[in-house]
Enzyme design. Structure first.
Site, PDB file in Angstrom:
ATOM      1  N   CYS A  89       9.245   5.393  16.447  1.00  0.00           N
ATOM      2  CA  CYS A  89       7.956   5.737  17.070  1.00  0.00           C
ATOM      3  C   CYS A  89       7.898   7.138  17.670  1.00  0.00           C
ATOM      4  O   CYS A  89       7.028   7.927  17.307  1.00  0.00           O
ATOM      5  CB  CYS A  89       7.620   4.730  18.165  1.00  0.00           C
ATOM      6  SG  CYS A  89       7.269   3.107  17.519  1.00  0.00           S
TER       7      CYS A  89
HETATM    8  C1  UDX Z   1       9.403   3.065  21.872  1.00  0.00           C
HETATM    9  C2  UDX Z   1       8.447   2.726  23.027  1.00  0.00           C
HETATM   10  O1  UDX Z   1       9.208   2.483  24.213  1.00  0.00           O
HETATM   11  C3  UDX Z   1       7.592   1.543  22.662  1.00  0.00           C
HETATM   12  O2  UDX Z   1       6.695   1.258  23.728  1.00  0.00           O
HETATM   13  C4  UDX Z   1       6.818   1.914  21.393  1.00  0.00           C
HETATM   14  O3  UDX Z   1       5.952   0.903  21.008  1.00  0.00           O
HETATM   15  C5  UDX Z   1       7.812   2.224  20.269  1.00  0.00           C
HETATM   16  O4  UDX Z   1       8.667   3.288  20.694  1.00  0.00           O
HETATM   17  P1  UDX Z   1      11.707   2.156  20.941  1.00  0.00           P
HETATM   18  O5  UDX Z   1      11.548   3.108  19.810  1.00  0.00           O
HETATM   19  O6  UDX Z   1      12.204   0.799  20.695  1.00  0.00           O
HETATM   20  O7  UDX Z   1      10.329   2.000  21.712  1.00  0.00           O
HETATM   21  O8  UDX Z   1      12.748   2.861  21.926  1.00  0.00           O
HETATM   22  P2  UDX Z   1      12.840   3.288  23.445  1.00  0.00           P
HETATM   23  O9  UDX Z   1      13.677   2.333  24.184  1.00  0.00           O
HETATM   24  O10 UDX Z   1      11.535   3.602  24.028  1.00  0.00           O
HETATM   25  O11 UDX Z   1      13.691   4.639  23.274  1.00  0.00           O
HETATM   26  C6  UDX Z   1      13.243   5.695  22.428  1.00  0.00           C
HETATM   27  C7  UDX Z   1      14.292   6.775  22.367  1.00  0.00           C
HETATM   28  O12 UDX Z   1      14.370   7.477  23.597  1.00  0.00           O
HETATM   29  C8  UDX Z   1      15.717   6.261  22.095  1.00  0.00           C
HETATM   30  O13 UDX Z   1      16.385   7.148  21.234  1.00  0.00           O
HETATM   31  C9  UDX Z   1      16.348   6.246  23.462  1.00  0.00           C
HETATM   32  O14 UDX Z   1      17.759   6.349  23.425  1.00  0.00           O
HETATM   33  C10 UDX Z   1      15.704   7.468  24.084  1.00  0.00           C
HETATM   34  N1  UDX Z   1      15.654   7.411  25.556  1.00  0.00           N
HETATM   35  C11 UDX Z   1      14.887   6.478  26.169  1.00  0.00           C
HETATM   36  C12 UDX Z   1      16.371   8.331  26.301  1.00  0.00           C
HETATM   37  O15 UDX Z   1      17.075   9.194  25.743  1.00  0.00           O
HETATM   38  N2  UDX Z   1      16.279   8.284  27.653  1.00  0.00           N
HETATM   39  C13 UDX Z   1      15.531   7.362  28.302  1.00  0.00           C
HETATM   40  O16 UDX Z   1      15.495   7.405  29.547  1.00  0.00           O
HETATM   41  C14 UDX Z   1      14.811   6.432  27.535  1.00  0.00           C
END
Ligand code: UDX
Length: 434
Positions: free
Chosen positions: A268
């Site tokens: 996403c």
């Molecule tokens: C995300 C959104 O959270 C969700 O609401 C949407 O519908 C789809 O995209 P997801 O892709 O499952 O969900 O992952 P998420 O947990 O949000 O993390 C996204 C990326 O950001 C990951 O690579 C994660 O490692 C990174 N991340 C997240 C960080 O580096 N730091 C953080 O504090 C949070």
């Protein structure tokens, strides 16, 4: 309880199909992918998501969910049809809406044979204006019916995180319903009757934008945290987590989603930020902020390499182990994983790269075949000169100095700030962000 049809049985469609069925609705999940349908009919999800297999089996047993390739029949018989098909990126970052258009046309053909009023809800992530400009005409043309008269139209974005998708679907922090008219909105509200989450009613375009705004803001938070970590490294002696804790006590900020690392990946964030930037550009607006968020994210995996080079000099001929290949811990998904550009950059520098992930080894090898994958941490680390921790599988937290004893040089770069520092005696540890 309503009769629902979910079009597309990928991450979003399958999770919602199962969640709606367990809430008591009668659901048919439809897809053009016959193999996926057969797998789902046997109670096997087509991807890894905690709790989903058990939930799918329960839903199948209760006969509240069925799966079929017959999209037209599914659409014909449903009160509400959810469009959950993918909107993949084009090379310029804009989204490809052709699957959505095709799905809408097939649904429209099914709607021709329906005598009752139906509502079509778009859950796919689409640029503002797509539901009115692409989905509506495809439905009207194929069905011979008029939106707002014979059928209703809604935009109902999803906010599912991989790893907690079922919970996000059953207990969402908000339900956003963008509707063409009040009759469409009423029908969709009825589907969520059992849920207490806050609701927001908007028009179609605003709901489409809410999804992008949410992901763009969260991605910006992550890039901000990564920028801060890089700045802390430049100053030296400042721990970015402590800084975030201090910032996060300000209720206007809050500390969540400010965990520094090697960048954001997944299906996403990268795609949605690129799509929003591309859509702005196509309309004459260049978003400098979004461009920077993406540029920072592209550069961030290279920070691990800079830290490794500080310790061992040139990486040519060195053996580098990457722990964690999926885009985040708890997932087998390697889409846009920052481990991909990281591994490629290491290979370009002449390093031998070996990776290990509890769930994603196979998928990663398909992406970067030049990377060896190891079945466990011990064999990944054997004879390695450098270890880079890329994602946040909880098991990395339990690693101790002894686990790194098979390395040639015990140089470890913690790109996720997850290792237990006090357990790393005798290891040369570089932690991104101090
Ligand atoms: C995300 C959104 O959270 C969700 O609401 C949407 O519908 C789809 O995209 P997801 O892709 O499952 O969900 O992952 P998420 O947990 O949000 O993390 C996204 C990326 O950001 C990951 O690579 C994660 O490692 C990174 N991340 C997240 C960080 O580096 N730091 C953080 O504090 C949070």
């Amino acid at each position: 309880m309503s009769r629902l049809c979910v079009v597309g049985t990928g991450h979003v469609g399958l999770v919602y199909g199962v969640a709606f069925a367990l809430a008591g609705h009668s659901v048919v999940g439809v897809d053009v992918n016959a193999t996926a349908i057969r797998t789902l009919q046997k109670g096997k999800p087509t991807f890894f998501e905690p709790g989903l297999e058990a939930a799918l089996k329960r839903a199948l047993k209760s006969k509240k969910v069925t799966f079929s390739e017959d999209i037209r029949a599914g659409a014909r018989d449903a009160a509400v049809v959810f469009l959950c098909v993918g909107t993949p990126s084009r090379p310029d970052g804009s989204i490809n809406t052709s699957y959505l258009k095709d799905a809408a046309a097939t649904v429209g053909e099914g709607m021709r044979a329906a005598s009752r009023y139906q509502v079509i809800a778009v859950k796919s992530t689409v640029i503002p204006g797509t539901t009115e400009g692409v989905v509506r005409p495809a439905l009207e043309k194929a069905s011979g019916k008029a939106a707002g008269q014979h059928f209703g139209l809604c935009v109902n974005p999803e906010f599912l995180r991989e790893g907690s998708a079922l919970e996000d679907a059953t207990k969402p922090d908000r339900i956003v319903i963008g509707a063409l008219d009040s009759r469409s909105a009423r029908a969709l509200r009825a589907v969520y009757r059992g849920q207490r989450s806050p609701r927001l009613a908007t028009d179609l375009r605003t709901s489409e934008m809410i999804k992008y705004a949410t992901n763009a803001f969260l991605a910006t938070k992550v890039s901000f945290a990564n920028e801060l970590a890089n700045l802390c490294d430049a100053f030296g002696g400042i721990n970015v987590d402590a800084v975030v804790e201090g910032m996060g006590l300000d209720p206007r900020i809050n500390p969540r989603f400010l965990k520094a690392g090697l960048g954001f990946g997944g299906s996403c964030f990268p795609k949605d930020v690129r799509a929003l930037a591309a859509a702005g550009r196509a309309r004459g607006y260049e978003s400098r902020l979004l461009r920077s968020v993406l540029e920072l994210n592209d550069r961030q995996p290279l920070r691990a390499i800079e830290l490794a080079e500080q310790a061992v000099g040139s990486l040519a001929g060195k053996r580098v182990a990457i722990l964690g290949l999926s885009f985040k811990g708890g997932s087998d998904d390697v889409r846009e994983s920052r481990a991909i550009p990281l591994a490629k950059a290491l290979l370009e520098r002449g390093a031998t790269v070996v990776g290990h992930d509890p769930e994603a080894n196979g998928a990663f090898r398909t992406e970067v075949p030049a990377v060896e994958t190891a079945p466990d941490v011990k064999s990944a680390l054997a004879r390695a000169d450098v270890c880079i921790v890329h994602n946040d599988w909880p098991q990395w937290r339990a690693l101790k100095a002894a686990d790194f004893s098979g390395m040639n040089r015990k140089v470890v770069v913690d790109g996720r700030r997850i290792l237990n520092r006090s357990a790393m005696k005798g290891v040369t540890l570089f932690v991104l962000g101090g």
